[in-house]
Design a protein around this motif. Structure first.
Motif, mmCIF file in Angstrom:
data_model
loop_
_atom_site.group_PDB
_atom_site.id
_atom_site.type_symbol
_atom_site.label_atom_id
_atom_site.label_comp_id
_atom_site.label_asym_id
_atom_site.label_seq_id
_atom_site.Cartn_x
_atom_site.Cartn_y
_atom_site.Cartn_z
ATOM 1 N N GLY A 71 -0.765 0.947 4.481
ATOM 2 C CA GLY A 71 0.301 1.901 4.762
ATOM 3 C C GLY A 71 1.352 1.326 5.704
ATOM 4 O O GLY A 71 2.553 1.553 5.535
ATOM 5 N N MET A 72 0.899 0.549 6.681
ATOM 6 C CA MET A 72 1.835 -0.084 7.613
ATOM 7 C C MET A 72 2.659 -1.157 6.904
ATOM 8 O O MET A 72 3.854 -1.327 7.181
ATOM 9 N N ALA A 73 2.025 -1.884 5.959
ATOM 10 C CA ALA A 73 2.776 -2.881 5.187
ATOM 11 C C ALA A 73 3.830 -2.201 4.312
ATOM 12 O O ALA A 73 4.936 -2.716 4.138
ATOM 13 N N GLY A 74 3.479 -1.018 3.781
ATOM 14 C CA GLY A 74 4.439 -0.269 2.980
ATOM 15 C C GLY A 74 5.671 0.121 3.771
ATOM 16 O O GLY A 74 6.790 0.166 3.235
ATOM 17 N N ASP A 75 5.495 0.421 5.066
ATOM 18 C CA ASP A 75 6.637 0.751 5.912
ATOM 19 C C ASP A 75 7.591 -0.429 6.043
ATOM 20 O O ASP A 75 8.797 -0.252 6.225
ATOM 21 N N ARG A 76 7.052 -1.641 5.970
ATOM 22 C CA ARG A 76 7.868 -2.829 6.174
ATOM 23 C C ARG A 76 8.554 -3.304 4.896
ATOM 24 O O ARG A 76 9.717 -3.700 4.909
ATOM 25 N N ILE A 77 7.843 -3.294 3.773
ATOM 26 C CA ILE A 77 8.423 -3.837 2.536
ATOM 27 C C ILE A 77 8.723 -2.755 1.501
ATOM 28 O O ILE A 77 9.286 -3.048 0.449
ATOM 29 N N GLY A 78 8.333 -1.527 1.794
ATOM 30 C CA GLY A 78 8.543 -0.423 0.858
ATOM 31 C C GLY A 78 7.285 -0.114 0.076
ATOM 32 O O GLY A 78 6.602 -1.028 -0.406
ATOM 33 N N ASN A 79 6.963 1.170 -0.035
ATOM 34 C CA ASN A 79 5.728 1.562 -0.716
ATOM 35 C C ASN A 79 5.747 1.198 -2.198
ATOM 36 O O ASN A 79 4.727 0.800 -2.756
ATOM 37 N N ARG A 80 6.917 1.344 -2.851
ATOM 38 C CA ARG A 80 7.002 0.982 -4.261
ATOM 39 C C ARG A 80 6.760 -0.514 -4.456
ATOM 40 O O ARG A 80 6.024 -0.923 -5.360
ATOM 41 N N ASN A 81 7.362 -1.334 -3.604
ATOM 42 C CA ASN A 81 7.171 -2.777 -3.726
ATOM 43 C C ASN A 81 5.705 -3.156 -3.528
ATOM 44 O O ASN A 81 5.162 -4.011 -4.236
ATOM 45 N N LEU A 82 5.057 -2.501 -2.564
ATOM 46 C CA LEU A 82 3.673 -2.839 -2.276
ATOM 47 C C LEU A 82 2.754 -2.440 -3.420
ATOM 48 O O LEU A 82 1.880 -3.218 -3.832
ATOM 49 N N ILE A 83 2.935 -1.240 -3.967
ATOM 50 C CA ILE A 83 2.037 -0.816 -5.049
ATOM 51 C C ILE A 83 2.287 -1.647 -6.312
ATOM 52 O O ILE A 83 1.354 -1.910 -7.089
ATOM 53 N N CYS A 84 3.508 -2.111 -6.504
ATOM 54 C CA CYS A 84 3.763 -3.003 -7.639
ATOM 55 C C CYS A 84 3.068 -4.341 -7.441
ATOM 56 O O CYS A 84 2.512 -4.908 -8.398
#
Length: 416
Positions: A71-84
């Motif tokens: 979740g913290m990584a999603g804040d940095r690079i974007g949740n959509r980018n992370l789940i992709c």
């Protein structure tokens, strides 16, 4: 859109992101379930060891310990980018497994190694789904959207278990894994259209709290808040003592107790999922009438009692009926638990509370690692009975110790 406007349960689909996310999540969950059947059966047949099967199942949850940091990584690079990135990882691992099965080089060691890679990433998928719904859904549709989103896992478990077993029986593991790869690819492509691009507001300060400090604050808040603490402990208990019997160990039940093949295993998994889906639907319609904490405790006790009976059943049809009932009890336990945590937690700590809640899932691999050797030495019936009795005792201790917060009708956790 006119049809969606007149059906309240479908209102979240008016949001463009959700129209892509729901099928993307459904396809990912479908592929998860097909993989579970294909690989679980392969491990059991190739090793002839329940301990190896339980160890394989525990690897699927290896990443639980690092899940809050996604979740913290999603804040940095974007949740959509992370789940992709996560879902393209699924494609890569599934492609490697397909090549191994097609070329005849599949072996327990290689399957375990690739399962470890998946186990580091997959546990965070549900966290990222929730975050994507939260960032893209209007506040008045959030609870309804979360309820609809949950059905993806229940539906996929029914369809995925049956289709995975059918594909292996009809095409073999190699071609079945080609289908799994295709499903992952479709999920990835749909995921490219989910979420929103987050814009930093004028004068908005970046979050300076480090991940470890944020996690410590979450633990401190959970420990100091009685109803949240009780629900989190119960979540760990359910994962440790209840889920192992309806998870990877079902392959042992199907093969060694019921004398069934992969298709039979698929029906066992589907039976539990059908019950879970029925429970979710009932709660989505009548959830406002139940008291969350009371329902959670009563359903936990019922689930453990059903697990105890299931441990001694040696007839497939009775086993399937019990699994339907167990799936329903699971929904009536875990859905109110999630509602309790969201309703009673301070909004400022809600994200960290849910992060700590995700760590409770680590009880499942611990339960699997312990149950595997016990099944081999004591048998499934004794092992299931021991786990069920432990669950009943500790559920009653939790309910008794925090009864003012969990059982009294005026408690915040029981407000309708």
């Amino acid at each position: 859109m006119t049809f969606l406007a007149h059906v309240p349960a479908l209102a979240p689909f008016r949001v463009r992101s959700f129209r892509f996310q729901w099928p993307a999540d459904l396809l990912a969950s479908w592929a998860f379930e097909m993989e579970g059947v294909i690989l679980g059966w392969f491990v059991l047949v190739s090793t002839q060891s329940v301990t190896a099967l339980a160890l394989f199942g525990s690897l699927q949850f290896l990443g639980t310990l690092i899940s809050p940091f996604f979740g913290m990584a999603g804040d940095r690079i974007g949740n959509r980018n992370l789940i992709c990135l996560m879902r393209i990882t699924y494609v890569g691992v599934a492609l490697c497994l397909a090549l191994l099965f097609l070329t005849g080089f599949a072996a327990p060691l290689s399957v375990f190694a690739l399962a470890t890679v998946m186990g580091l990433v997959r546990p965070s998928d549900i966290t990222m789904r929730n975050l994507l719904v939260g960032e893209s859904m209007p506040g008045d549709l959030l609870m309804r959207a979360m309820s609809v989103s949950r059905t993806t896992a229940d539906i996929a478990r029914v369809v995925g278990a049956l289709s995975g077993a059918t594909l292996v029986a009809a095409l073999g593991s190699g071609l079945a894994y080609v289908v799994v790869c295709s499903v992952y690819v479709l999920s990835f492509l749909l995921s490219l259209n989910v979420g929103i691009k987050r814009l930093r507001m004028l004068r908005e300060e970046p979050i300076r709290t480090g991940p470890l400090k944020a996690l410590r604050e979450g633990f401190a808040y959970v420990w100091s808040t009685p109803d949240v603490r009780a629900a989190t402990l119960l979540a760990f208990l359910m994962n440790f003592a209840a889920y192992p019997l309806v998870g990877s160990l079902l392959a042992h039940v199907a093969k060694d107790i019921y004398g069934m093949d992969q298709t039979g295993l698929g029906w066992l998994i589907a039976s539990f999922a059908i019950g879970a889906l029925a429970g979710s639907i009932v709660l989505s319609i009548h959830g406002s009438r139940v008291r969350a904490a009371r329902t959670m405790i009563a359903s936990a006790l019922l689930w453990f009692a059903l697990n105890f009976v299931f441990s001694w059943v040696e007839t497939p049809r009775w086993g399937e009926l019990l699994l339907v009932a167990m799936g329903t009890a699971q929904s009536f336990c875990m859905v109110p638990m999630a509602v309790l945590l969201l309703r009673t937690a301070d909004p400022a700590f809600r994200g960290r509370v849910m992060g700590v809640r995700m760590l409770a899932v680590y009880g499942l691999p611990l339960g699997l690692v312990l149950s595997g050797p016990l099944v081999e030495h004591l048998g499934f019936a004794i092992t299931g009975s021991l786990f069920s009795l432990v669950g009943i005792v500790f559920t009653m201790l939790i309910a008794s110790h925090w009864r003012e917060h969990l059982w009294y009708s005026h408690a915040a956790a029981n407000l309708r």
